[in-house]
Design a protein around this motif. Structure first.
Motif, PDB file in Angstrom:
ATOM      1  N   LEU A 130       0.828  -1.206   0.000  1.00 14.61           N
ATOM      2  CA  LEU A 130       0.000   0.000   0.000  1.00 14.61           C
ATOM      3  C   LEU A 130       0.862   1.256   0.000  1.00 14.61           C
ATOM      4  O   LEU A 130       0.527   2.252  -0.649  1.00 14.61           O
ATOM      5  N   ASP A 131       1.962   1.211   0.738  1.00 14.52           N
ATOM      6  CA  ASP A 131       2.879   2.355   0.756  1.00 14.52           C
ATOM      7  C   ASP A 131       3.430   2.630  -0.640  1.00 14.52           C
ATOM      8  O   ASP A 131       3.513   3.793  -1.071  1.00 14.52           O
ATOM      9  N   ILE A 132       3.794   1.566  -1.346  1.00 19.01           N
ATOM     10  CA  ILE A 132       4.308   1.722  -2.714  1.00 19.01           C
ATOM     11  C   ILE A 132       3.223   2.275  -3.625  1.00 19.01           C
ATOM     12  O   ILE A 132       3.458   3.195  -4.417  1.00 19.01           O
ATOM     13  N   MET A 133       2.008   1.744  -3.508  1.00 13.74           N
ATOM     14  CA  MET A 133       0.912   2.175  -4.371  1.00 13.74           C
ATOM     15  C   MET A 133       0.558   3.647  -4.149  1.00 13.74           C
ATOM     16  O   MET A 133       0.186   4.350  -5.091  1.00 13.74           O
ATOM     17  N   GLN A 134       0.689   4.126  -2.902  1.00 15.48           N
ATOM     18  CA  GLN A 134       0.307   5.504  -2.607  1.00 15.48           C
ATOM     19  C   GLN A 134       1.411   6.504  -2.917  1.00 15.48           C
ATOM     20  O   GLN A 134       1.138   7.696  -3.046  1.00 15.48           O
ATOM     21  N   THR A 135       2.644   6.042  -3.006  1.00 18.55           N
ATOM     22  CA  THR A 135       3.742   6.965  -3.291  1.00 18.55           C
ATOM     23  C   THR A 135       4.208   6.905  -4.752  1.00 18.55           C
ATOM     24  O   THR A 135       4.895   7.816  -5.211  1.00 18.55           O
ATOM     25  N   MET A 136       3.812   5.872  -5.465  1.00 17.37           N
ATOM     26  CA  MET A 136       4.192   5.745  -6.872  1.00 17.37           C
ATOM     27  C   MET A 136       3.497   6.829  -7.701  1.00 17.37           C
ATOM     28  O   MET A 136       2.292   7.043  -7.563  1.00 17.37           O
ATOM     29  N   VAL A 140       3.136   6.231 -13.682  1.00 15.47           N
ATOM     30  CA  VAL A 140       3.866   4.962 -13.718  1.00 15.47           C
ATOM     31  C   VAL A 140       2.910   3.784 -13.816  1.00 15.47           C
ATOM     32  O   VAL A 140       3.240   2.753 -14.411  1.00 15.47           O
ATOM     33  N   TYR A 141       1.699   3.924 -13.234  1.00 14.95           N
ATOM     34  CA  TYR A 141       0.721   2.837 -13.324  1.00 14.95           C
ATOM     35  C   TYR A 141       0.355   2.524 -14.774  1.00 14.95           C
ATOM     36  O   TYR A 141       0.014   1.384 -15.107  1.00 14.95           O
ATOM     37  N   LEU A 142       0.404   3.548 -15.616  1.00 18.34           N
ATOM     38  CA  LEU A 142      -0.072   3.376 -16.986  1.00 18.34           C
ATOM     39  C   LEU A 142       0.879   2.529 -17.828  1.00 18.34           C
ATOM     40  O   LEU A 142       0.445   1.890 -18.780  1.00 18.34           O
ATOM     41  N   ILE A 143       2.175   2.536 -17.506  1.00 12.58           N
ATOM     42  CA  ILE A 143       3.168   1.883 -18.368  1.00 12.58           C
ATOM     43  C   ILE A 143       2.923   0.382 -18.489  1.00 12.58           C
ATOM     44  O   ILE A 143       2.723  -0.127 -19.598  1.00 12.58           O
ATOM     45  N   PRO A 144       2.927  -0.390 -17.383  1.00 12.85           N
ATOM     46  CA  PRO A 144       2.721  -1.842 -17.548  1.00 12.85           C
ATOM     47  C   PRO A 144       1.324  -2.193 -18.015  1.00 12.85           C
ATOM     48  O   PRO A 144       1.132  -3.171 -18.746  1.00 12.85           O
ATOM     49  N   ILE A 145       0.318  -1.391 -17.615  1.00 15.58           N
ATOM     50  CA  ILE A 145      -1.064  -1.697 -17.990  1.00 15.58           C
ATOM     51  C   ILE A 145      -1.266  -1.534 -19.488  1.00 15.58           C
ATOM     52  O   ILE A 145      -1.875  -2.386 -20.154  1.00 15.58           O
ATOM     53  N   VAL A 146      -0.747  -0.443 -20.057  1.00 11.72           N
ATOM     54  CA  VAL A 146      -0.883  -0.204 -21.495  1.00 11.72           C
ATOM     55  C   VAL A 146      -0.086  -1.237 -22.287  1.00 11.72           C
ATOM     56  O   VAL A 146      -0.536  -1.729 -23.326  1.00 11.72           O
ATOM     57  N   LEU A 148       0.414  -4.243 -21.447  1.00 10.93           N
ATOM     58  CA  LEU A 148      -0.235  -5.542 -21.328  1.00 10.93           C
ATOM     59  C   LEU A 148      -1.582  -5.587 -22.037  1.00 10.93           C
ATOM     60  O   LEU A 148      -1.907  -6.564 -22.726  1.00 10.93           O
ATOM     61  N   LEU A 149      -2.396  -4.514 -21.889  1.00 11.43           N
ATOM     62  CA  LEU A 149      -3.772  -4.541 -22.372  1.00 11.43           C
ATOM     63  C   LEU A 149      -4.083  -3.479 -23.422  1.00 11.43           C
ATOM     64  O   LEU A 149      -5.221  -3.396 -23.890  1.00 11.43           O
ATOM     65  N   GLY A 150      -3.104  -2.662 -23.791  1.00 13.92           N
ATOM     66  CA  GLY A 150      -3.351  -1.606 -24.756  1.00 13.92           C
ATOM     67  C   GLY A 150      -4.093  -0.442 -24.126  1.00 13.92           C
ATOM     68  O   GLY A 150      -3.991  -0.212 -22.926  1.00 13.92           O
ATOM     69  N   ILE A 151      -4.852   0.291 -24.932  1.00 14.20           N
ATOM     70  CA  ILE A 151      -5.616   1.414 -24.412  1.00 14.20           C
ATOM     71  C   ILE A 151      -7.105   1.085 -24.460  1.00 14.20           C
ATOM     72  O   ILE A 151      -7.531   0.232 -25.224  1.00 14.20           O
ATOM     73  N   GLY A 152      -7.882   1.756 -23.619  1.00 13.44           N
ATOM     74  CA  GLY A 152      -9.312   1.497 -23.570  1.00 13.44           C
ATOM     75  C   GLY A 152      -9.853   1.598 -22.157  1.00 13.44           C
ATOM     76  O   GLY A 152      -9.183   2.068 -21.238  1.00 13.44           O
ATOM     77  N   LYS A 153     -11.082   1.127 -21.987  1.00 15.22           N
ATOM     78  CA  LYS A 153     -11.772   1.265 -20.709  1.00 15.22           C
ATOM     79  C   LYS A 153     -11.152   0.407 -19.606  1.00 15.22           C
ATOM     80  O   LYS A 153     -10.967   0.868 -18.481  1.00 15.22           O
ATOM     81  N   ILE A 154     -10.856  -0.861 -19.911  1.00 15.66           N
ATOM     82  CA  ILE A 154     -10.355  -1.764 -18.881  1.00 15.66           C
ATOM     83  C   ILE A 154      -8.989  -1.325 -18.344  1.00 15.66           C
ATOM     84  O   ILE A 154      -8.784  -1.304 -17.123  1.00 15.66           O
ATOM     85  N   PRO A 155      -8.019  -0.978 -19.201  1.00 14.15           N
ATOM     86  CA  PRO A 155      -6.771  -0.437 -18.644  1.00 14.15           C
ATOM     87  C   PRO A 155      -7.019   0.794 -17.769  1.00 14.15           C
ATOM     88  O   PRO A 155      -6.356   0.971 -16.737  1.00 14.15           O
ATOM     89  N   GLY A 156      -7.990   1.632 -18.169  1.00  9.23           N
ATOM     90  CA  GLY A 156      -8.334   2.791 -17.352  1.00  9.23           C
ATOM     91  C   GLY A 156      -8.884   2.387 -16.007  1.00  9.23           C
ATOM     92  O   GLY A 156      -8.515   2.959 -14.963  1.00  9.23           O
ATOM     93  N   VAL A 157      -9.778   1.401 -15.982  1.00  9.54           N
ATOM     94  CA  VAL A 157     -10.345   0.925 -14.724  1.00  9.54           C
ATOM     95  C   VAL A 157      -9.243   0.370 -13.810  1.00  9.54           C
ATOM     96  O   VAL A 157      -9.208   0.665 -12.612  1.00  9.54           O
ATOM     97  N   ILE A 158      -8.349  -0.432 -14.387  1.00  8.72           N
ATOM     98  CA  ILE A 158      -7.274  -1.023 -13.582  1.00  8.72           C
ATOM     99  C   ILE A 158      -6.380   0.063 -12.998  1.00  8.72           C
ATOM    100  O   ILE A 158      -6.002   0.022 -11.815  1.00  8.72           O
ATOM    101  N   ALA A 159      -6.033   1.064 -13.813  1.00 11.16           N
ATOM    102  CA  ALA A 159      -5.182   2.152 -13.333  1.00 11.16           C
ATOM    103  C   ALA A 159      -5.873   2.943 -12.219  1.00 11.16           C
ATOM    104  O   ALA A 159      -5.254   3.261 -11.191  1.00 11.16           O
ATOM    105  N   VAL A 160      -7.158   3.247 -12.406  1.00 12.21           N
ATOM    106  CA  VAL A 160      -7.893   4.030 -11.395  1.00 12.21           C
ATOM    107  C   VAL A 160      -8.035   3.233 -10.106  1.00 12.21           C
ATOM    108  O   VAL A 160      -7.806   3.766  -9.003  1.00 12.21           O
ATOM    109  N   VAL A 161      -8.398   1.958 -10.207  1.00 14.62           N
ATOM    110  CA  VAL A 161      -8.573   1.133  -9.007  1.00 14.62           C
ATOM    111  C   VAL A 161      -7.252   0.976  -8.267  1.00 14.62           C
ATOM    112  O   VAL A 161      -7.198   1.084  -7.032  1.00 14.62           O
ATOM    113  N   THR A 162      -6.169   0.735  -8.997  1.00 22.54           N
ATOM    114  CA  THR A 162      -4.858   0.588  -8.366  1.00 22.54           C
ATOM    115  C   THR A 162      -4.464   1.843  -7.608  1.00 22.54           C
ATOM    116  O   THR A 162      -3.918   1.780  -6.494  1.00 22.54           O
TER     117      THR A 162
END
Length: 287
Positions: A130-136, A140-146, A148-162
Motif C-alpha cells: 500500500l505504501d508503494i501504491m500511494q507513493t508511486m 507509472v501505473y499506466l506503463i505496464p497496464i498499457v 499488457l492490455l493496450g488502451i481502452g476502458k479496462i486499462p483505465g479501470v485497472i489504473a484508477v482502481v490501483t
C-alpha cells in the motif's frame, strides 16, 4: 553495480515483461470481458436515461442518504449547470467509470482490510504494498497496464482502481481494529461465532471509518480522471487533456470545474452517510 550490469538487468526485465504480455495478454483481456461488458452497459444506461429523470434520481438518492434538502437542491443545481454547458454526456461517462471503479475497489478493498485486521502477518505483508501504491507517481501505473492490455476502458479501470484502493483497505483495517475489545468479549460471552462477531459487531461499529475510506477512494478515483483519459477513457478528462495540448483555457476550466463539482457532491453525500451511521450507532439523532 556498474552501469553495464544495470543496463543488462533492465533489458532482461523488459524482455521478460514483453514475453509475458505476448503469452498472457489475450487471456487477461478475456478475463476482464465481463467487467468491460458491465461498464459499457452501465455507461449506456446513464447516457440513455433522460436528463431530467437522472437529475431527479440523483437528487432523490442524495436526500435519502443525507436527509438534507440543501444537498439535494445542490445536486439539481450542479447537474443542471453541467447540462446547460453541454457537458452532460462526458459527465455521465465519468460518473460511470468512477462508480464502477469504486465498486471494484470496495469489493476488493474491504475483504483485504478485514484480512489485515484479523492477521498481523497479513497486515505486515500488505502495508508495504500500500505504501508503494500511494507513493508511486500516477503515470507509472499506466506503463505496464498499457503494455499488457493496450488502451481502452479496462486499462483505465485497472489504473484508477490501483491508484484509489489503498484508503479503503487501510481504513477498513483500522476501523475493525479500533472496535472496543469489551464489546467483542461480550459478543463472545453470548456465544457469537467469529463470523457473527465480524458481521454483527465489528463491521457495523467500524462503518463510519470504512465510509471515510470509501470517501477517500472516490476522491482519488476522480483525481485519476484526467490521467486515465490519456489511455482512451472518455469523459471529462479528455476535454481537459485537449485543452492542455491546444491551450484552450476556457474548455479546460469549465470541464475542470465540472470534475470539482462532482468531487464535492460525492464527498458531501458520502460524509453525510458516514455521519448518520455514526449518530445511529451512538443512539443520537442526525439533523
Amino acid at each position: 553495480m556498474e552501469r553495464a550490469d544495470l543496463l543488462a538487468i533492465r533489458k532482461t526485465l523488459d524482455r521478460a515483461y514483453r514475453e509475458f504480455s505476448r503469452n498472457y495478454g489475450e487471456a487477461l483481456e478475456v478475463f476482464f470481458d465481463p467487467l468491460l461488458s458491465f461498464l459499457i452497459w452501465f455507461e449506456r444506461l446513464l447516457l440513455n436515461t433522460p436528463w431530467w429523470i437522472m437529475i431527479i434520481m440523483l437528487s432523490a438518492i442524495s436526500y435519502l442518504v443525507s436527509r438534507s434538502w440543501k444537498l439535494a437542491g445542490s445536486v439539481i443545481f450542479v447537474f443542471s449547470v453541467i447540462g446547460y454547458f453541454g457537458m452532460w454526456e462526458d459527465t455521465m461517462r465519468t460518473m460511470s467509470i468512477i462508480l464502477v471503479c469504486t465498486m471494484v475497489a470496495i469489493g476488493l478493498g474491504i475483504p483485504l482490510g478485514i484480512a489485515m485486521a484479523r492477521s498481523n502477518r497479513v497486515q505486515s505483508t500488505i502495508i508495504p504494498l500500500l505504501d508503494i501504491m500511494q507513493t508511486m507517481p500516477a503515470f507509472v501505473y499506466l506503463i505496464p497496464i498499457v503494455m499488457l492490455l493496450g488502451i481502452g476502458k479496462i486499462p483505465g479501470v485497472i489504473a484508477v482502481v490501483t491508484y484509489a484502493i489503498p484508503p479503503v483497505i487501510r481504513l477498513t483495517n483500522l476501523g475493525i481494529r479500533l472496535v472496543n475489545k469489551e464489546v467483542l468479549e461480550a459478543a463472545t460471552a453470548y456465544g457469537a461465532s467469529s463470523s457473527q462477531r465480524l458481521f454483527s459487531v465489528q463491521l457495523p461499529l467500524a462503518m463510519p471509518t470504512i465510509m471515510a475510506g470509501i470517501n477517500q477512494t472516490i476522491m482519488m478515483a476522480l483525481a485519476m480522471v484526467v490521467i486515465a483519459s490519456m489511455i482512451g477513457v472518455k469523459g471529462l478528462g479528455q476535454p481537459v487533456l485537449k485543452s492542455i495540448t491546444n491551450q484552450y483555457f476556457t474548455l479546460g476550466l469549465i470541464n475542470g470545474l465540472a470534475i470539482v463539482a462532482l468531487a464535492i457532491i460525492f464527498d458531501r453525500v458520502s460524509q453525510s452517510y458516514a455521519k448518520r451511521t455514526q449518530q445511529h450507532l451512538s443512539g443520537g439523532r442526525y439533523e
